[in-house]
Write a protein that holds these residues in place. Structure first.
Motif, PDB file in Angstrom:
ATOM      1  N   VAL A   1       0.855  -1.183   0.000  1.00 11.31           N
ATOM      2  CA  VAL A   1       0.000   0.000   0.000  1.00 11.31           C
ATOM      3  C   VAL A   1       0.889   1.231   0.000  1.00 11.31           C
ATOM      4  CG1 VAL A   1      -1.718   1.336   1.277  1.00 11.31           C
ATOM      5  CG2 VAL A   1      -1.911  -1.158   1.148  1.00 11.31           C
ATOM      6  N   ILE A   2       0.668   2.121  -0.964  1.00  6.48           N
ATOM      7  CA  ILE A   2       1.435   3.366  -1.095  1.00  6.48           C
ATOM      8  C   ILE A   2       0.513   4.520  -0.728  1.00  6.48           C
ATOM      9  CG2 ILE A   2       2.767   4.835  -2.654  1.00  6.48           C
ATOM     10  CD1 ILE A   2       3.059   2.350  -4.494  1.00  6.48           C
ATOM     11  N   ILE A   3       0.954   5.341   0.212  1.00  6.48           N
ATOM     12  CA  ILE A   3       0.187   6.524   0.600  1.00  6.48           C
ATOM     13  C   ILE A   3       0.804   7.729  -0.100  1.00  6.48           C
ATOM     14  CG2 ILE A   3      -0.729   7.903   2.493  1.00  6.48           C
ATOM     15  CD1 ILE A   3      -1.581   5.028   2.641  1.00  6.48           C
ATOM     16  N   GLY A   4       0.105   8.275  -1.093  1.00  5.32           N
ATOM     17  CA  GLY A   4       0.595   9.450  -1.809  1.00  5.32           C
ATOM     18  C   GLY A   4       1.025   9.122  -3.226  1.00  5.32           C
ATOM     19  N   GLY A   5       0.504   9.900  -4.180  1.00  3.62           N
ATOM     20  CA  GLY A   5       0.781   9.625  -5.593  1.00  3.62           C
ATOM     21  C   GLY A   5       1.570  10.717  -6.280  1.00  3.62           C
ATOM     22  N   GLY A   6       2.518  11.325  -5.552  1.00  2.00           N
ATOM     23  CA  GLY A   6       3.395  12.329  -6.151  1.00  2.00           C
ATOM     24  C   GLY A   6       4.554  11.665  -6.886  1.00  2.00           C
ATOM     25  N   PHE A   7       5.666  12.376  -7.006  1.00  2.00           N
ATOM     26  CA  PHE A   7       6.825  11.844  -7.729  1.00  2.00           C
ATOM     27  C   PHE A   7       7.258  10.486  -7.182  1.00  2.00           C
ATOM     28  CE2 PHE A   7       7.744  16.425  -8.712  1.00  2.00           C
ATOM     29  CZ  PHE A   7       7.633  16.306 -10.086  1.00  2.00           C
ATOM     30  N   ALA A   8       7.371  10.370  -5.862  1.00  3.55           N
ATOM     31  CA  ALA A   8       7.865   9.135  -5.253  1.00  3.55           C
ATOM     32  C   ALA A   8       6.872   7.994  -5.435  1.00  3.55           C
ATOM     33  CB  ALA A   8       8.161   9.363  -3.773  1.00  3.55           C
ATOM     34  N   GLY A   9       5.617   8.234  -5.057  1.00  3.30           N
ATOM     35  CA  GLY A   9       4.621   7.169  -5.087  1.00  3.30           C
ATOM     36  C   GLY A   9       4.310   6.672  -6.479  1.00  3.30           C
ATOM     37  N   ILE A  10       4.157   7.587  -7.437  1.00  2.41           N
ATOM     38  CA  ILE A  10       3.786   7.162  -8.795  1.00  2.41           C
ATOM     39  C   ILE A  10       4.920   6.420  -9.477  1.00  2.41           C
ATOM     40  CG2 ILE A  10       4.468   9.219 -10.108  1.00  2.41           C
ATOM     41  CD1 ILE A  10       1.137   7.331 -10.495  1.00  2.41           C
ATOM     42  N   ASN A  11       6.167   6.800  -9.210  1.00  6.99           N
ATOM     43  CA  ASN A  11       7.298   6.089  -9.820  1.00  6.99           C
ATOM     44  C   ASN A  11       7.505   4.716  -9.194  1.00  6.99           C
ATOM     45  OD1 ASN A  11       9.055   7.671 -11.941  1.00  6.99           O
ATOM     46  ND2 ASN A  11       8.253   9.206 -10.505  1.00  6.99           N
ATOM     47  N   LEU A  12       7.227   4.590  -7.911  1.00  8.05           N
ATOM     48  CA  LEU A  12       7.249   3.271  -7.274  1.00  8.05           C
ATOM     49  C   LEU A  12       6.195   2.368  -7.903  1.00  8.05           C
ATOM     50  CD1 LEU A  12       7.922   1.162  -5.100  1.00  8.05           C
ATOM     51  CD2 LEU A  12       6.507   2.472  -3.502  1.00  8.05           C
ATOM     52  N   ALA A  13       4.976   2.877  -8.046  1.00  7.85           N
ATOM     53  CA  ALA A  13       3.887   2.086  -8.626  1.00  7.85           C
ATOM     54  C   ALA A  13       4.191   1.696 -10.071  1.00  7.85           C
ATOM     55  CB  ALA A  13       2.580   2.864  -8.545  1.00  7.85           C
ATOM     56  N   LYS A  14       4.660   2.654 -10.860  1.00 12.56           N
ATOM     57  CA  LYS A  14       4.972   2.384 -12.275  1.00 12.56           C
ATOM     58  C   LYS A  14       6.002   1.268 -12.426  1.00 12.56           C
ATOM     59  CE  LYS A  14       5.948   5.947 -14.885  1.00 12.56           C
ATOM     60  NZ  LYS A  14       6.491   7.296 -15.222  1.00 12.56           N
ATOM     61  N   GLU A  15       6.983   1.256 -11.532  1.00 10.85           N
ATOM     62  CA  GLU A  15       8.058   0.266 -11.636  1.00 10.85           C
ATOM     63  C   GLU A  15       7.592  -1.140 -11.254  1.00 10.85           C
ATOM     64  OE1 GLU A  15      12.137  -0.516 -12.640  1.00 10.85           O
ATOM     65  OE2 GLU A  15      10.808   1.209 -12.959  1.00 10.85           O
ATOM     66  N   LEU A  16       6.444  -1.228 -10.577  1.00  8.71           N
ATOM     67  CA  LEU A  16       5.927  -2.538 -10.147  1.00  8.71           C
ATOM     68  C   LEU A  16       4.793  -3.041 -11.034  1.00  8.71           C
ATOM     69  CD1 LEU A  16       5.844  -1.915  -6.281  1.00  8.71           C
ATOM     70  CD2 LEU A  16       7.562  -3.201  -7.571  1.00  8.71           C
ATOM     71  N   VAL A  17       4.518  -2.333 -12.129  1.00 11.85           N
ATOM     72  CA  VAL A  17       3.411  -2.686 -13.022  1.00 11.85           C
ATOM     73  C   VAL A  17       3.541  -4.117 -13.535  1.00 11.85           C
ATOM     74  CG1 VAL A  17       2.469  -2.253 -15.324  1.00 11.85           C
ATOM     75  CG2 VAL A  17       2.801  -0.368 -13.756  1.00 11.85           C
ATOM     76  N   ASN A  18       2.413  -4.853 -13.480  1.00 14.04           N
ATOM     77  CA  ASN A  18       2.282  -6.200 -14.053  1.00 14.04           C
ATOM     78  C   ASN A  18       3.224  -7.245 -13.444  1.00 14.04           C
ATOM     79  OD1 ASN A  18       0.258  -5.282 -15.782  1.00 14.04           O
ATOM     80  ND2 ASN A  18       1.714  -4.755 -17.398  1.00 14.04           N
ATOM     81  N   HIS A  19       3.733  -6.987 -12.240  1.00 14.60           N
ATOM     82  CA  HIS A  19       4.518  -8.016 -11.557  1.00 14.60           C
ATOM     83  C   HIS A  19       3.539  -9.045 -10.987  1.00 14.60           C
ATOM     84  CE1 HIS A  19       7.245 -10.088  -8.885  1.00 14.60           C
ATOM     85  NE2 HIS A  19       8.260  -9.402  -9.391  1.00 14.60           N
TER      86      HIS A  19
END
Length: 419
Positions: free
Chosen positions: A4-22
């Protein structure tokens, strides 16, 4: 692995993008807004040179088709580490790993009147409110017969000599020169000043001395009155009070002077460091907690020998920490060693006005100014926007503004207040 990521700024969105489709990771991103936005350009929304949609994008649209990414609109109320649970304003979520990417909020240094009356410059909502306020004040100035009241409505004081303060004051100076008298002929004989004030001894304090001097010279030529060693201590009755006893009467105090991280219920007091930032180890794990991490502006990370006092609260740190933590989550699944975070400083920059900017590159130590630096600034900010749509919209608006020295986005749009 439920992250669970709290916050979708630079840090949160890049973390999420890097984990796509794992296939072994399920990500839920929680944010109080339903969109990601690009903070370095909110001042251009505030000054009506960009539309809000040019620098923002809905999370659900971005996550569409990405099977292991989910979005939850909500605001964090508390963390229950013993139960691996967070409490939101609209429900609860369980996690295996929790990541704070909550950024920072505006700091008023305990000055209540400044907090109540100044115009902040941190969120997209702030930018829209600022645009509405400034445009309404111009309309009031156009019809008032009281010279002193008109001067207060037209005077702008920007507090904070960092990139945001420099960029917004330069934008106001160019608007005054190219737009104000053209659209408001009633104000032709009226005095209007743009002040940039800072408590330090230089603008853009983290940048090189050459950048500081070039910025001061460029702003002065644009007609901005720069006041250094000038700290705001109060703002009451349309008057900005400074520590040295000086005052400026204005209806427009724009606050770009400081930020601080947020405190969250359930995170132990000893887990916080300087500036209320969560203290983490070199892998971004919060001190004293086993499965809670913090990245970006809300974290102060140990272990980087080049930044023993913590990393600067800038976009590149947040982006790189998000990407590094994503790689470490993947490494955990594969039982591989984790990689400590080491910041790769790619330089710093600030735009001052049309064809005017400063850029510092760390290796080799190069300094650029003028048109070339301005072009670098445009290119870097364009490619940093989250989608091609944002890049195309922003590029088009910039081209219109460059050749016309104007934009047609100065509308006062506000929600209808109904009971």
């Amino acid at each position: 692995m439920k992250i669970v990521i709290i916050g979708g700024g630079f840090a949160g969105i890049n973390l999420a993008k890097e984990l796509v489709n794992h296939p072994q990771i399920q990500v839920t991103l929680v944010d109080k807004n339903n969109y990601n936005f690009f903070p370095p350009l909110i001042y251009q929304v505030a000054t009506a040179f960009l539309e809000p949609s040019s620098i923002s994008y809905p999370f659900r649209k971005f996550f569409a088709g990405k099977k292991n990414l989910q979005f939850r609109l909500g605001e964090l109320q508390a963390v229950v580490p013993a139960e691996n649970k967070i409490i939101l304003n609209n429900g609860e979520l369980n996690y295996d790993y929790l990541v704070f990417a909550t950024g920072a909020e505006t700091s008023y240094f305990g000055m209540e009147n400044v907090m109540k009356n100044a115009i902040p410059m941190k969120t997209l909502n702030d930018a829209i409110e600022m645009r509405n306020t400034l445009l309404k004040n111009l309309e009031k100035a156009a019809i008032t017969k009281d010279i002193r009241k008109r001067r207060k409505l037209l005077t702008i004081v920007v507090a904070g000599g960092g990139p945001t303060g420099v960029e917004v004051s330069g934008m106001f100076a160019e608007m005054r020169k190219n737009i104000l008298l053209k659209e408001y002929p009633e104000l032709e004989t009226s005095a209007s000043n743009v002040y940039l004030v800072d408590g330090g001894d230089a603008l853009l304090s983290p940048m090189s001395k050459a950048s500081q001097e070039d910025t001061l010279e460029a702003l002065t030529k644009l007609g901005v009155v720069v006041k250094l060693h000038t700290r705001v201590v109060d703002y009451i009755d349309d008057t900005v009070h400074f520590e040295n006893g000086e005052t400026i009467k204005t209806k427009n105090l724009i606050w770009a002077a400081g930020v601080s991280a947020k405190i969250f219920e359930g995170i132990p007091t000893e887990s916080y460091g300087r500036g209320r930032r969560m203290a983490t180890d070199q892998y971004n794990k919060v001190n004293g907690l086993s499965n809670i991490y913090a990245i970006g502006d809300t974290a102060i990370t140990a272990g980087d020998k080049n930044f023993p006092d913590g990393h600067p609260q800038v976009a590149q740190v947040a982006i790189q920490q998000g990407l590094n933590l994503a790689k470490n989550f993947k490494a955990m699944i594969q039982n591989k060693p984790l990689k400590p975070f080491v910041y790769n400083d790619k330089g710093s920059m600030a735009i001052i006005g049309k064809n005017k900017a400063v850029v510092d590159l760390p290796s080799p130590k190069w300094h650029f100014k003028g048109f070339f630096a301005w072009f670098i600034w445009l290119f870097v900010h364009l490619i940093s926007l989250i989608t091609y749509r944002n890049r195309l919209n922003t590029f088009w608006n910039w081209m219109v503004a460059y050749f016309a020295r104007d934009q047609s986005l100065r509308m006062i749009i506000r929600p209808d207040k109904r009971s």
